[in-house]
Design a protein around this motif. Structure first.
Motif, short mmCIF file in Angstrom:
data_model
loop_
_atom_site.label_atom_id
_atom_site.label_comp_id
_atom_site.label_asym_id
_atom_site.label_seq_id
_atom_site.Cartn_x
_atom_site.Cartn_y
_atom_site.Cartn_z
N LEU A 46 1.05 4.23 -2.70
CA LEU A 46 0.91 5.64 -2.34
C LEU A 46 2.07 6.45 -2.90
O LEU A 46 1.89 7.51 -3.49
N TRP A 47 3.27 5.90 -2.75
CA TRP A 47 4.47 6.58 -3.23
C TRP A 47 4.42 6.74 -4.75
O TRP A 47 4.68 7.80 -5.30
N ALA A 55 -5.44 5.99 -2.81
CA ALA A 55 -4.19 5.51 -2.24
C ALA A 55 -4.09 5.86 -0.76
O ALA A 55 -3.60 5.06 0.05
N LEU A 56 -4.57 7.06 -0.38
CA LEU A 56 -4.52 7.46 1.04
C LEU A 56 -5.39 6.54 1.89
O LEU A 56 -4.96 6.04 2.94
N THR A 84 -3.84 3.03 2.14
CA THR A 84 -2.72 2.90 3.06
C THR A 84 -3.18 2.93 4.51
O THR A 84 -2.70 2.15 5.34
N MET A 89 -5.00 9.69 -5.81
CA MET A 89 -4.41 10.03 -4.52
C MET A 89 -5.39 9.71 -3.38
O MET A 89 -4.98 9.18 -2.34
N TRP A 101 1.81 9.28 -5.69
CA TRP A 101 2.26 10.62 -5.27
C TRP A 101 3.30 11.16 -6.25
O TRP A 101 3.29 12.34 -6.59
N ASP A 104 0.83 -1.21 0.00
CA ASP A 104 0.00 0.00 0.00
C ASP A 104 0.86 1.25 0.00
O ASP A 104 0.56 2.22 -0.71
N ILE A 105 1.95 1.21 0.79
CA ILE A 105 2.83 2.38 0.84
C ILE A 105 3.52 2.58 -0.50
O ILE A 105 3.64 3.71 -1.00
N MET A 122 -0.80 15.87 0.72
CA MET A 122 -1.40 14.71 0.06
C MET A 122 -2.91 14.84 -0.04
O MET A 122 -3.50 14.56 -1.08
#
Lengths: 542, 139
Positions: free
Chosen positions: A69-70, A100-101, A104, A97, A73, A65-66, A519
């Motif tokens: 997100l990366w 993804a937030l 995560t 975004m 982003w 998940d991170i 974010m």
């Protein structure tokens, strides 16, 4: 059929791009959830292995998940067409975004609850499938945040519900079955509304791809039916999110299962409803959302009020938290209730408010999960979750009491913790939108939550244990206290690590909010102007 | 159920239905049929056997616990999607290969394995529910 015809057809219907390893990321959270879930199902006799496999699985999920997100982003919205079929016919997995937030945050609380459950869920319930159901539910939640297809969103809702039905009845106590019946019935009504609305939507647009619907809705001239459609969606998502007046199922069921199950539900399930409402109403049908904004504002205000007053009225720690979840939902809905300024201006109240609302949703996922886990620890230590019987926690476990104090500050929206900044944004946005009454309601509900938290802290933590105070002599008193507080021994680490993780986020997001604010602002921009989302799916194709 | 005719016929019926379910599963790619309906037929076969001769013989005959069978099916279905990634396409992309076996060209695909996974999930869950309902007074 000649092979050339086939390749021509393929060129017409399927994606042609070559894929790098990173392009497969959107599907990975689901793969991890279902591979681990199914392996644990096969290992149903080896329950001792369940936590050993599940916790690394959840850690892998969080890492993925991170990474997503990366990736989002740095490189913007990403899309994967399942099976290689072109949009709008193939199912698109599109993560922007906002998705993804949420994804995560969900992975984070899933890991925390997985660790907590290693100590608190007994082998019998593990054998009946605690961890497989956990993976199934997280798979459903992740799928809902990832998918870019509205019917697929419905399917993930169902996957999530089936997983949660399994979790809520584990243990099969009488009150649990009673709570589960209400929960199941009302949630099925909610998803049925969702399905009806989606059928209606397909009849209108002939497509289920969200990017495609957003395009077609923006170009549509006869928008009469859309308001009905959006109202139907609002009813179904409000029911999922437990917004007033459709909130009665939540306080009736969330206090019945294990604490860790309540923690997962409180953190995630209602927020999936909120996510879907933002996605469908704000991104796909912005003009209709704007027309409904007065209704949403009233719903938000009453939800906050009911949540705050309900929290004051309860004398059981967990039932009180049920109402705090509802108050949080109202606060997030404030962001959805703001008027939208004409196109081209992205600094209107809705941009500020929505950014605050997404921030608040992330905060609420984490802080509510943490509070339910803390309630579980407190109930374990003092032998009860009733405020009439709790007490003495401050003296006997200052670290734990300190963590809970931080969480209470955060949930009430007091600085310097994570609940403060989003509320500030929401108040600013409502003031600039000329809705001071709504701003007052945000503050008033925060005030009610402060009183409710203070009550829990004063009675459950500061006060001495009532049973010990009533004891006839000192020896008896020492015996009672010793009995209660020695129970925590072996599982202390497994219950404290998740609390520490979650509280660390609450502190970091409160003291250094800039990274998260950037974010959420980017997430809001992506929702208010979906051109990035649409381009990611269609890649410039007509 | 205490019926001599049913108890006598059940093993044959079960065997026949289980075989038919595999047939329905395999014809499913281009014709009516497939994993879901095949799984339903197979689980009704087990249910009939359970009604005729009790739950314990069915559990013995299945060797694995129905829930584990469902887990294996889910695993197979998810893994079959990886075929697409292995050939450099998207997840769930249909990969085909046509080996010749004893002079006949076979049409094998990752989709077939997905369907077998669905079949196992349905067999596992429905049988688990059916046996749970047939079993009396368990804990």
């Amino acid at each position: 059929m000649a092979t050339e015809d086939l390749s021509l057809l393929k060129a017409e219907a399927m994606t042609q791009s070559t894929l790098a390893a990173v392009d497969h990321l959107p599907v990975m959270p689901l793969l991890i959830c279902f591979v681990f879930g199914s392996v644990l199902l096969m290992l149903r006799r080896r329950v001792d292995l369940h936590p050993v496999l599940a916790i690394p699985g959840l850690a892998l999920l969080l890492a993925t998940d991170i990474a997503i997100l990366w990736q989002v982003w740095t490189n913007g919205t990403m899309t994967l067409m399942l099976g290689g079929w072109l949009p709008p016919f193939g199912i698109a997995f599109t993560i922007d975004m906002m998705g993804a937030l949420f994804l995560t945050a969900a992975g984070f609380v899933a890991l925390a609850c997985g660790i907590y459950a290693a100590a608190s869920v007994d082998p019998v319930e593990r054998r009946f499938g605690f961890y497989p159901f956990l993976f199934m539910m997280i798979g459903g939640v992740s799928g809902a945040f990832i998918t870019g297809d509205i019917f697929n969103l419905y399917v993930w809702f169902e996957v999530m519900l089936i997983g949660s039905f399994g979790l809520i009845v584990l243990g099969s106590r009488h009150e649990q079955l009673d709570g589960a019946t209400k929960y199941c019935f009302l949630n099925l009504v909610g998803t049925t509304f969702f399905l009806i609305a989606t059928g209606y939507l397909y009849g209108l647009f002939g497509t289920l791809n969200m990017a495609d619907i957003a395009r077609k809705a923006a170009a549509m001239e006869d928008t009469g039916p859309l308001l009905t459609l959006v109202s139907l969606y609002f009813v179904s998502f409000a029911m999922k999110a437990a917004a007033f007046p459709l909130n009665s199922w939540l306080p009736a069921s969330y206090h019945t299962p294990r604490f860790v199950t309540s923690a997962l539900f409180a953190g995630l399930l209602t927020k999936v409803g909120i996510y879907a409402a933002i996605r469908v109403m704000l991104m796909i049908f912005p003009p209709e959302r704007a027309e409904l904004s007065v209704v949403i504002a009233w719903v938000a205000a009453l939800t906050m009020l009911i949540g705050g007053l309900g929290a004051l009225a309860q004398s059981d720690f967990r039932r009180l938290l049920n109402y705090m979840v509802i108050a949080g939902i109202g606060t997030i809905l404030v962001g959805l209730a703001l008027p939208q300024l004409p196109a081209g201006t992205d600094t209107g109240p809705i941009a500020i408010g929505m950014s605050g609302a997404i921030y608040y949703a992330i905060h609420s996922i984490i802080v509510m999960t943490a509070l339910y886990l803390a309630a579980g620890v407190a109930a374990h230590l003092t032998g009860s979750s009733s405020l009439h019987e709790m007490g003495g926690l401050w003296r006997h476990n200052p670290l734990f009491a300190g963590l809970v104090l931080v969480l209470f500050f955060a949930v009430s929206g007091l600085p310097p913790f994570s609940g403060f900044w989003p509320k500030l944004f929401l108040v600013r946005a409502t003031m600039s939108a000329d809705m001071p009454w709504l701003a007052a309601m945000v503050l008033f509900s925060g005030f009610l939550l402060t009183i409710a938290s203070a009550r829990v802290f004063a009675l459950g933590f500061w006060r001495s244990l009532p049973a010990a105070v009533d004891a006839p002599n000192d020896d008896e008193r020492a015996r009672i206290v010793g009995e209660r507080f020695s129970a925590a021994g072996p599982e202390k680490a497994a219950s404290l690590i998740p609390l520490l993780m979650l509280t660390a986020f609450v502190v970091i997001a409160g003291v250094w909010p800039e990274w998260l604010l950037q974010m959420t602002a980017s997430a809001t921009a992506g929702v208010l102007d979906p051109s990035g989302y649409i381009d990611s799916v269609f890649g410039g194709r007509p | 159920m205490n019926s001599l005719i049913l108890r006598f016929a059940a093993p044959y019926l079960t065997a026949l239905m289980a075989l038919f379910s595999v047939f329905v599963l395999l014809r499913g790619h281009n014709e009516p049929g497939g994993g879901f309906i095949g799984g339903l037929i197979a689980s009704s076969a087990f249910a009939i056997y359970g009604i005729a001769s009790g739950v314990a013989p069915v559990r013995r005959a299945m060797v694995f616990h129905p829930v584990s069978i469902a887990g294996a099916g889910l695993f197979l279905a998810v893994i079959s999607g990886l075929g697409g990634i292995a050939v450099g396409e998207e997840f769930l992309y249909g990969v085909w290969w046509f080996p010749t076996f004893m002079g006949t060209e076979l049409h094998l695909s990752s989709i077939l394995f997905f369907d077998i996974g669905v079949y196992l999930v349905v067999v596992g869950t429905i049988t688990s529910i059916a046996l749970g309902l047939e079993e009396k007074g368990r804990n």
